[in-house]
Design an enzyme around this catalytic site. Structure first.
Site, short mmCIF file in Angstrom:
data_model
loop_
_atom_site.label_atom_id
_atom_site.label_comp_id
_atom_site.label_asym_id
_atom_site.label_seq_id
_atom_site.Cartn_x
_atom_site.Cartn_y
_atom_site.Cartn_z
CD1 TRP A 1 -0.17 -1.45 3.19
CD2 TRP A 1 0.57 0.66 3.31
NE1 TRP A 1 0.60 -1.33 4.33
CE2 TRP A 1 1.06 -0.06 4.43
CE3 TRP A 1 0.90 2.01 3.18
CZ2 TRP A 1 1.86 0.53 5.41
CZ3 TRP A 1 1.70 2.61 4.15
CH2 TRP A 1 2.17 1.87 5.24
CG ASN A 2 5.06 1.19 0.90
OD1 ASN A 2 4.70 0.33 0.10
ND2 ASN A 2 6.31 1.29 1.29
NE ARG B 1 10.46 -1.38 -7.32
CZ ARG B 1 10.87 -0.99 -6.12
NH1 ARG B 1 11.54 0.14 -5.98
NH2 ARG B 1 10.60 -1.70 -5.05
N PRO C 1 -3.07 -5.65 -6.02
CG PRO C 1 -4.48 -3.83 -6.46
CD PRO C 1 -4.19 -5.24 -6.89
N GLY D 1 6.74 -6.59 -0.12
CA GLY D 1 6.02 -6.58 1.14
C GLY D 1 6.92 -7.02 2.28
CB SER D 2 6.17 -7.99 5.74
OG SER D 2 5.38 -9.16 5.62
NE ARG E 1 10.95 8.35 -2.22
CZ ARG E 1 11.33 7.29 -2.92
NH1 ARG E 1 12.20 6.44 -2.41
NH2 ARG E 1 10.86 7.08 -4.13
CB CYS F 1 11.03 -1.17 2.10
SG CYS F 1 11.21 -0.75 0.36
CD GLU G 1 10.69 -4.99 -7.96
OE1 GLU G 1 9.65 -5.55 -8.33
OE2 GLU G 1 10.74 -4.19 -7.00
#
Length: 490
Positions: free
Chosen positions: A163-164, A172, A188, A241-242, A291, A297, A471
């Site tokens: 979500w961030n 990406r 998403p 994600g995590s 930011r 992350c 990426e």
């Protein structure tokens, strides 16, 4: 479900696409269920979205599989031109997209505009990479034959984004997948789905064929993703994600030996040596930490400041953090927006309270804001102990935790004392030391005298439990390719 805001938006979120995008058509989920989307700035619901079932997800895989041969056979130049049109359309609609990101994510409007520009750039970069998937021809050492090497699209890709950064994390992945000739299903985060759906409509307008990109949202992420990963037509998983969720997905993907790209958690050290340019270090700290309000992350998580500059750095950073204007993300005056939800506020509050109970001093902020919405005051903590939970976990919010050090070897050891290795930041006036420390840090990326490193032309990714693969750059398109070797004589 009105938007309670002092700022008038240029669109009505209830009128935006909100159904599943499968095979070039908008459709409700088979169950007919809907999920609410909330504005973190107010805590109010702003729209509802379709809730996909497992059957919906497998239909999306079918659509991607059906579209795959035609898209793979499309000339690289044509694929590149379509990606370039996606870039042009995103830039043309940057203001609207930024408002939307701020609305459903909470980040400041200036950060959201920066995200749209960054997100669009992946389409421009990979529009150019689409025509540069070069292979090799060379002679076998024995002289018996020629070795021909080709790079072919890996196949249907499942893309899972957080979500961030609702625009950038999607583009990406989508841009290199399409450039390589792959089709995809994007799932998403349910916190920020509207951006993904609006962009799906933009891809259609740019000429992306039906079924090449499919977008689904679901309240049953685990079961739905598992079903897709156990479909033999799926050959690629790209997840951001995590680390905790990443580990589970790797287990799921192992059953069908699916190629995995993983961009996982981080615990970024921000190291400031005595000889650093103080103002430059403070500027970099504000970028690296704030930011997206710290919900990134790549956010600096642990600040290690050498003793000789520690007081001046702490005071300068405290002054800057305390001066930030906190408010609704889509208010142009806002510099720090809300967190994503109530759970985030409570989790960060717990980290701060523990650190303070263990001896840390609060130099700024330190508590949640009591206004409607999900706000936490920009916070600076000094004297944080090395083993504090706030230094072991990703903060993901506007909190700076400062510790001091004396020796280079000690700070390198502290910085590396984590299971994560995504990014690190180093500030020093000694280039030799900066490069030496950068090489010693167990991190996939290093910002040397820079607070921002993300660039579509650079390989983004981490080491240890921060991920697998890269990426961006040319590396990004190779993640969506299989290498084929042909032995031939002539």
């Amino acid at each position: 479900m009105n938007v309670h805001s002092p700022v008038k938006l240029s669109f009505d979120p209830r009128q935006l696409p909100s159904d599943l995008w499968i095979g070039g058509k908008w459709r409700p989920g088979m169950t007919g269920k809907r999920m609410e989307v909330f504005d973190p700035s107010t805590g109010k619901a702003i729209a509802t979205i379709a809730d996909a079932s497992i059957e919906d997800a497998l239909d999306a895989v079918s659509a991607a599989h059906t579209a795959a041969p035609g898209w793979a056979a499309t000339a690289p130049r044509e694929r590149g031109e379509i990606l370039r049109r996606c870039f042009d359309l995103m830039i043309a609609r940057r203001d609207m997209l930024a408002e939307l990101i701020s609305l459903e994510n909470g980040k400041s409007l200036s950060d959201a505009k920066g995200e749209v520009t960054y997100a669009a750039e992946f389409f421009r970069w990979f529009s150019e990479e689409a025509v540069r998937l070069n292979g090799d021809i060379y002679s076998a050492p024995s002289g018996a034959n020629k070795i021909v090497v080709q790079h072919q699209p890996i196949g249907v890709a499942v893309l899972i984004t957080p979500w961030n950064f609702p625009a950038a994390m999607a583009t990406r992945k989508i841009a290199p997948a399409l450039a390589a000739g792959c089709t995809c299903v994007l799932k998403p985060a349910t916190e920020t789905p509207l951006t993904a759906y609006v962009l799906a409509d933009l891809y259609r307008e740019a000429g992306v064929p039906d079924g090449v990109v499919n977008v689904i949202t679901t309240s049953r992420s685990g079961a739905t993703v598992s079903a897709m990963l156990h479909d033999p037509r799926v050959r690629k998983l790209s997840f951001t994600g995590s680390t905790e969720v990443g580990r589970k997905l790797l287990h799921e993907a192992a059953d069908n030996v699916i190629s995995c790209s993983m961009e996982l958690g981080g615990n970024a050290p921000f190291i400031v040596f005595d000889d650093a340019d103080l103002e430059a270090a403070l500027d970099g700290a504000m970028i690296a930490k704030m930011r997206n309000g710290g919900e990134a992350c790549t956010a600096a998580n642990r600040f290690y400041v050498q003793s000789g500059i520690a007081d001046a750095f702490s005071k300068g950073l405290t002054d800057r953090m305390a001066a930030l204007k906190v408010g609704a993300g889509y208010d142009p005056a806002t510099q720090c927006g809300p967190l994503i939800n109530k759970d985030a506020v409570e989790r960060i509050g717990g980290l701060v309270d523990e650190a303070v109970a263990d001896g840390a001093a609060v130099l700024a902020g330190g508590k949640a804001d009591d206004r409607a919405g999900f706000y936490f005051a920009p916070t600076v903590l000094a004297g944080v102990k090395a083993d504090a939970r706030i230094t072991r976990e990703e903060i993901f919010g506007p909190v700076v935790a400062i510790s001091t050090f004396d020796r280079e070897d000690d700070v390198v050891a502290s910085a590396n004392d984590t299971e994560y290795g995504l990014i690190a930041y180093v500030y020093t006036g000694d280039l030799a030391r900066g490069l030496r420390v950068s090489e010693r840090l167990e991190s996939g990326m290093v910002g040397l005298n820079r607070g921002l490193v993300s660039d579509p032309a650079a390989p983004f990714g981490g080491v240890k439990q921060s991920g697998l693969g890269r990426e961006g750059a040319h590396h990004g398109i190779m993640e969506f390719c299989e290498t084929k070797y042909i032995a031939v004589s002539w």
